[in-house]
Design an enzyme around this catalytic site. Structure first.
Site, mmCIF file in Angstrom:
data_model
loop_
_atom_site.group_PDB
_atom_site.id
_atom_site.type_symbol
_atom_site.label_atom_id
_atom_site.label_comp_id
_atom_site.label_asym_id
_atom_site.label_seq_id
_atom_site.Cartn_x
_atom_site.Cartn_y
_atom_site.Cartn_z
ATOM 1 N N ASN A 23 -6.180 -12.352 7.289
ATOM 2 C CA ASN A 23 -6.539 -12.234 5.643
ATOM 3 C C ASN A 23 -5.528 -13.151 4.741
ATOM 4 O O ASN A 23 -6.041 -13.944 4.004
ATOM 5 C CB ASN A 23 -6.461 -10.852 5.048
ATOM 6 C CG ASN A 23 -7.869 -9.829 5.623
ATOM 7 O OD1 ASN A 23 -8.671 -10.634 5.733
ATOM 8 N ND2 ASN A 23 -7.599 -8.570 5.732
ATOM 9 N N TYR A 66 3.065 -2.427 17.744
ATOM 10 C CA TYR A 66 4.090 -3.193 17.159
ATOM 11 C C TYR A 66 4.319 -4.608 17.800
ATOM 12 O O TYR A 66 4.068 -5.554 17.099
ATOM 13 C CB TYR A 66 5.290 -2.631 16.650
ATOM 14 C CG TYR A 66 6.184 -3.284 15.755
ATOM 15 C CD1 TYR A 66 6.271 -3.398 14.543
ATOM 16 C CD2 TYR A 66 7.519 -3.693 16.338
ATOM 17 C CE1 TYR A 66 6.942 -3.762 13.375
ATOM 18 C CE2 TYR A 66 8.542 -4.268 15.501
ATOM 19 C CZ TYR A 66 8.087 -4.492 13.956
ATOM 20 O OH TYR A 66 8.961 -5.102 13.296
ATOM 21 N N ARG A 78 15.545 4.497 11.607
ATOM 22 C CA ARG A 78 16.392 3.721 12.294
ATOM 23 C C ARG A 78 17.855 4.210 12.411
ATOM 24 O O ARG A 78 18.275 4.925 11.616
ATOM 25 C CB ARG A 78 16.117 2.394 11.623
ATOM 26 C CG ARG A 78 14.745 1.829 11.874
ATOM 27 C CD ARG A 78 14.363 0.395 11.322
ATOM 28 N NE ARG A 78 13.897 0.632 9.952
ATOM 29 C CZ ARG A 78 13.388 -0.434 9.201
ATOM 30 N NH1 ARG A 78 13.315 -1.705 9.583
ATOM 31 N NH2 ARG A 78 12.930 -0.263 7.827
ATOM 32 N N GLY A 102 6.891 1.980 1.969
ATOM 33 C CA GLY A 102 7.567 1.521 0.851
ATOM 34 C C GLY A 102 7.680 2.219 -0.116
ATOM 35 O O GLY A 102 6.873 3.184 -0.129
ATOM 36 N N THR A 149 17.858 -5.395 10.917
ATOM 37 C CA THR A 149 18.402 -5.673 9.512
ATOM 38 C C THR A 149 18.518 -4.357 8.959
ATOM 39 O O THR A 149 17.776 -3.372 9.047
ATOM 40 C CB THR A 149 17.492 -6.327 8.895
ATOM 41 O OG1 THR A 149 17.140 -7.599 9.615
ATOM 42 C CG2 THR A 149 18.094 -7.034 7.461
ATOM 43 N N ASN A 166 0.722 -1.348 -0.058
ATOM 44 C CA ASN A 166 0.038 -0.005 0.063
ATOM 45 C C ASN A 166 0.629 1.244 -0.053
ATOM 46 O O ASN A 166 0.412 2.272 0.242
ATOM 47 C CB ASN A 166 -0.934 -0.150 1.149
ATOM 48 C CG ASN A 166 -0.231 0.241 2.596
ATOM 49 O OD1 ASN A 166 1.121 0.303 2.612
ATOM 50 N ND2 ASN A 166 -1.183 0.637 3.603
#
Ligand code: NAD
Ligand code: UDP
Length: 313
Positions: free
Chosen positions: A98, A144, A185, A37, A174, A33
């Protein structure tokens, strides 16, 4: 040729997974969505006839025929997952329902991108999968942490109740190319600050630790996990056991970028874990001796090169 759905495929980790699975001769459907990203992360894949891009929010049902599903859709950086905490819980929980419903119907294998955050602020160090964690259920990180914990519960219950072929990986911090420069981050923050000659923002006294894994090592571990037999569901830790304080990370990045930046100290965010380091013995045993192959300096050099190009420095 397998058909593989990757939710969150236009994110940092998802884009690397799309690329690797395409390179190995699979058909890849990337669903996103675009909350955190971007199309830029996967634009280089758009010419590949075996790559398909779908704008969709996984809190809504989705129908497709595939062989495997990697469920990565969820904001991962604290500033992003705290922006709309209710939506973060919905993405983890309704998204899992879902995707598990879809996997059940079409008999697909499904892998959940869980997190070391399920251990919270851990009182056992390093963390093995058998540790149940130390998580605040009502704090700023809870949307989260608890969302991901509930998703693990749903994955295990769909397996036990409906025989869905599930896999759970617990991913430790990561980093690598395609992290968003403003996603907050620590690795991307420090590199961008060092390259721009700005102060390196250390939260707290900088003595808290994390174990940083380069993205290529994670992708290899996730793919090996997906290929395990139906007698192993996980959860399995995927991370690099090298443990560093934030001060050590700042010093290393300043040295590698030859930056003149100084460190500055800022308040520690609430519930920030004091230490984190994976016990990876289960991954080594079950994932064909998987272990990280890229150490922090090697990974940081690749990531710094990426940000230099991105920032046109
Ligand atoms: P990211 O924010 O770059 O990627 C997440 C992707 O999911 C983004 O493309 C975003 O647009 C998409 N997304 C978010 N909500 C969605 C929704 N409701 N519907 C559809 N798409 C949605 O983060 P990342 O670092 O690539 O993380 C990927 C996954 O790995 C996440 O599930 C995260 O929790 C997990 N993980 C990451 C780390 C890490 O250190 N990067 C550590 C542990 C776990
Ligand atoms: N951190 C920091 N400066 C920053 C960003 C983060 O000192 O500019 C610290 C943060 O407080 C935490 C660690 O770095 O202790 C890792 O933070 P990140 O948000 O990358 O990941 P997480 O806390 O989810 O492991």
């Amino acid at each position: 040729m397998k058909k593989i759905l990757i939710t969150g495929g236009a994110g940092f980790i998802g884009s690397h997974l799309c690329e690797r699975l395409l390179n190995e001769g699979n058909e890849v459907i990337c669903l996103d969505n675009y909350f955190t990203g971007s199309k830029q992360n996967i634009v280089h894949l758009l010419d590949n006839p075996y790559f398909e891009l779908i704008r969709h929010d996984i809190t809504m049902p989705f129908f497709i025929e595939v062989d495997e599903i990697y469920n990565l859709a969820c904001p991962a950086s604290p500033i992003h997952y705290q922006y709309n905490p209710i939506k973060t819980v919905k993405t983890s929980v309704m998204g899992a329902i879902n995707m598990l419903g879809l996997a059940k119907r079409i008999k697909a294998k499904i892998l959940q991108a869980s997190t070391s955050e399920v251990y919270g602020d851990p009182q056992i160090h390093p963390q093995p999968e058998s540790y149940w964690g130390h998580v605040n259920p009502i704090g700023s990180r809870s949307c989260y942490d608890e969302g991901k914990r509930c998703a693990e519960t749903l994955f295990m219950d769909y397996h036990l109740q409906n025989n869905v072929d599930i896999k759970i990986v617990r991913i430790f911090n990561t980093y690598g190319p395609r992290m968003h420069p403003n996603d907050g981050r620590v690795v991307s923050n420090f590199i961008v600050q060092a390259l721009k000659g700005e102060d390196i923002t250390i939260y707290g006294d900088g003595k808290q630790t994390r174990s940083f894994q380069f993205v290529d090592d994670l992708i290899e571990g996730m793919m090996r996990m997906m290929q395990t037999g139906d007698d192993f569901q996980g959860p399995v830790n995927i991370g690099n056991p090298g443990e560093f304080t934030m001060l050590e990370l700042a010093e290393t990045i300043i040295r590698l970028t030859e930056s003149k930046s100084k460190v500055s100290f800022h308040p520690l965010p609430a519930d920030d874990p004091i230490q984190r380091k994976p016990d990876i013995s289960l991954a080594q045993e079950k994932l064909n001796n998987w272990h990280p192959s890229i150490n922090l300096e090697q990974g940081l050099i690749k990531t710094i090169d990426y940000f230099k190009t991105l920032l046109e420095l």
